[in-house]
Design an enzyme around this catalytic site. Structure first.
Site, short mmCIF file in Angstrom:
data_model
loop_
_atom_site.label_atom_id
_atom_site.label_comp_id
_atom_site.label_asym_id
_atom_site.label_seq_id
_atom_site.Cartn_x
_atom_site.Cartn_y
_atom_site.Cartn_z
N TYR A 1 0.80 -1.23 0.00
CA TYR A 1 0.00 0.00 0.00
C TYR A 1 0.83 1.28 0.00
O TYR A 1 0.51 2.23 -0.74
CB TYR A 1 -0.99 -0.02 1.17
N GLU B 1 -8.74 -6.91 4.76
CA GLU B 1 -8.02 -8.03 4.14
C GLU B 1 -7.35 -8.92 5.18
O GLU B 1 -7.29 -10.14 5.01
CB GLU B 1 -7.01 -7.47 3.14
N GLN C 1 -8.08 -15.50 -12.16
CA GLN C 1 -9.19 -15.98 -11.35
C GLN C 1 -10.18 -16.75 -12.22
O GLN C 1 -10.51 -16.29 -13.33
CB GLN C 1 -9.92 -14.82 -10.66
N GLY D 1 -22.11 -17.49 -22.18
CA GLY D 1 -20.79 -18.08 -22.37
C GLY D 1 -20.28 -18.77 -21.12
O GLY D 1 -20.99 -19.51 -20.45
N ILE E 1 -21.62 -19.20 -17.27
CA ILE E 1 -22.43 -20.29 -16.73
C ILE E 1 -21.78 -20.94 -15.51
O ILE E 1 -22.46 -21.56 -14.69
CB ILE E 1 -22.69 -21.36 -17.82
N THR F 1 -18.87 -9.58 -13.41
CA THR F 1 -18.41 -9.33 -14.77
C THR F 1 -16.96 -9.75 -14.88
O THR F 1 -16.14 -9.34 -14.05
CB THR F 1 -18.55 -7.84 -15.14
#
Length: 403
Positions: A95, A137, A207, A269, A272, A390
């Site tokens: 940070y 975190e 990811q 796409g 799913i 998204t």
């Protein structure tokens, strides 16, 4: 702590940031990476090259400045950022580095307009945000490592099975090297993979959504082969059963809510994958929640998990599906392989939607998410019953401050 005067200064800089935000963030990334190339092991270089990450960070900075009086309004978005940071193994020591080069970029781009009081205000604002993120975190890291079977950082998993689900999507069943029980995850969450692609100097972290209901001894992810995608091409083409991959503990806040409301799952796409985990989890638990499963694919050759979804129509009495093919192939049978020819539309799904106040979950590329938002607007679905994921950096205060 930020003073009222500093908050006013931060808010007053919003127009300048709107005008120069992307230039500031591009300058920030370039200078930070030049001084700290080790951070390239955290960032997705594709998002740097396309400018997506710079735009994403610029939007995040603007949102933070606009909400400086009431940062709690960004609570859900802060949580999403924290999940992403944890999946990347972002550490407290990162940070101050980010703060140094972000302030330097603001000063460099704004020039004489970056008065000392402006930089001091932004330094204080960034410090508060950094302290907030570090605390959140830390809690996530401790929870991930402290749960039964949990761990910290990346650990080796073996590819137990590699299964082609369609022409472009392949599943990888992953078991921990050395065995042992795994921590459960919430359906909708994702895994981070850390891979060293041959010929590449840096580690790559990506990811991928977990694509089935939780199991005590393995995880499954399903990866779309992206043309030119460095890691997806490597996973599809080079990684074989028996190979090892480095995996982080599951993360993500796009999860099935604990309620009794009907569920509507809308995907396109490879979107799913988290939806399949959600509906399989409900089915295995014997849930009474009605589920409407709406999926859009180009055609049958790229439609993954078609048989799995078809089985659910027989095994889960509260399940209903609507599948769209917008470019059906010659072997794609209407009424068997897909239910609607054409693109997703409100008229085509209205009759399949459950009665009552349903929860809507939707996942897919950014353009698809926008189309779903328009449908939900027409249906007057309130924000508290909309949940979305998204793929790729978002253009809102939802992506990441660091990566």
């Amino acid at each position: 702590m930020l003073t009222p005067e500093q908050k006013a200064i931060v808010k007053a800089t919003v127009p300048a940031l709107e005008a120069h935000g992307e230039t500031i963030t591009r300058t920030f990334y370039a200078s930070m990476f030049a001084a700290h190339p080790e951070l390239l092991n955290i960032f997705n270089p594709a998002n740097q090259q396309t400018g997506k990450q710079a735009r994403s960070l610029a939007a995040s900075v603007l949102a933070y400045a606009a909400h400086i009086d009431h940062p709690e309004a960004l609570g859900g978005m802060v949580g999403r950022i924290a999940h992403k940071h944890v999946s990347l193994e972002v550490l407290p020591e990162h940070y101050p580095i980010v703060g140094q080069y972000l302030l330097g970029a603001i000063a460099g781009v704004l020039g004489d307009a970056a008065k000392p009081e402006i930089l001091d205000a932004w330094a204080a604002a960034y410090g508060e945000l950094a302290d907030l993120m570090i605390g959140i975190e830390k809690g996530m890291y401790d929870a991930g490592a402290g749960q039964p079977g949990g761990w910290r950082d990346f650990r080796p998993f073996r590819v137990a099975r590699k299964v082609a689900e369609s022409r472009v999507i392949t599943s990888f069943v992953l078991e921990p090297v050395g065995g042992g029980a795994l921590p459960a995850y919430q359906p909708g969450q994702y895994l981070s993979l850390k891979v060293k692609v041959p010929g590449q100097e840096r580690w790559q972290i990506r990811q991928y959504s977990l694509s089935d209901a939780p199991s005590p001894d393995h995880y499954r992810i399903s990866v779309k082969r992206e043309g030119g995608g460095l890691v997806s091409e490597y996973l599809h083409g080079a990684v074989q059963e028996g190979d090892e991959l480095l995996v982080h503990v599951p993360a993500g806040d796009f999860v099935l809510q604990q309620s009794e409301r009907p569920v509507v799952l809308i995907s396109a796409g490879v979107g799913i994958t988290p939806m399949l985990a959600m509906v399989q989890t409900l089915a295995q638990a014997g849930s009474q929640r009605p589920v409407t499963f709406i999926h859009a694919a180009q055609n049958g050759s790229v439609h993954a998990f078609r048989d799995d979804v078809a089985r659910l129509t027989h095994e889960y009495p509260h399940f209903r599906k609507v599948v769209f093919y917008d470019e059906a192939g010659p072997d794609d049978q209407l009424g068997t392989h897909h239910d609607v020819a054409g693109r997703l539309s409100l008229d085509a799904v209205r009759g399949a939607l459950p009665a009552g106040e349903a929860e809507f979950y939707y996942c897919g590329p950014a353009g698809f998410a926008g189309a779903v938002e328009a449908i939900l607007d027409d249906l007057q679905v309130p924000a508290e019953r909309r949940f979305t994921e998204t793929f790729g950096p978002s253009q809102s205060f939802a992506p990441v401050i660091l990566g």
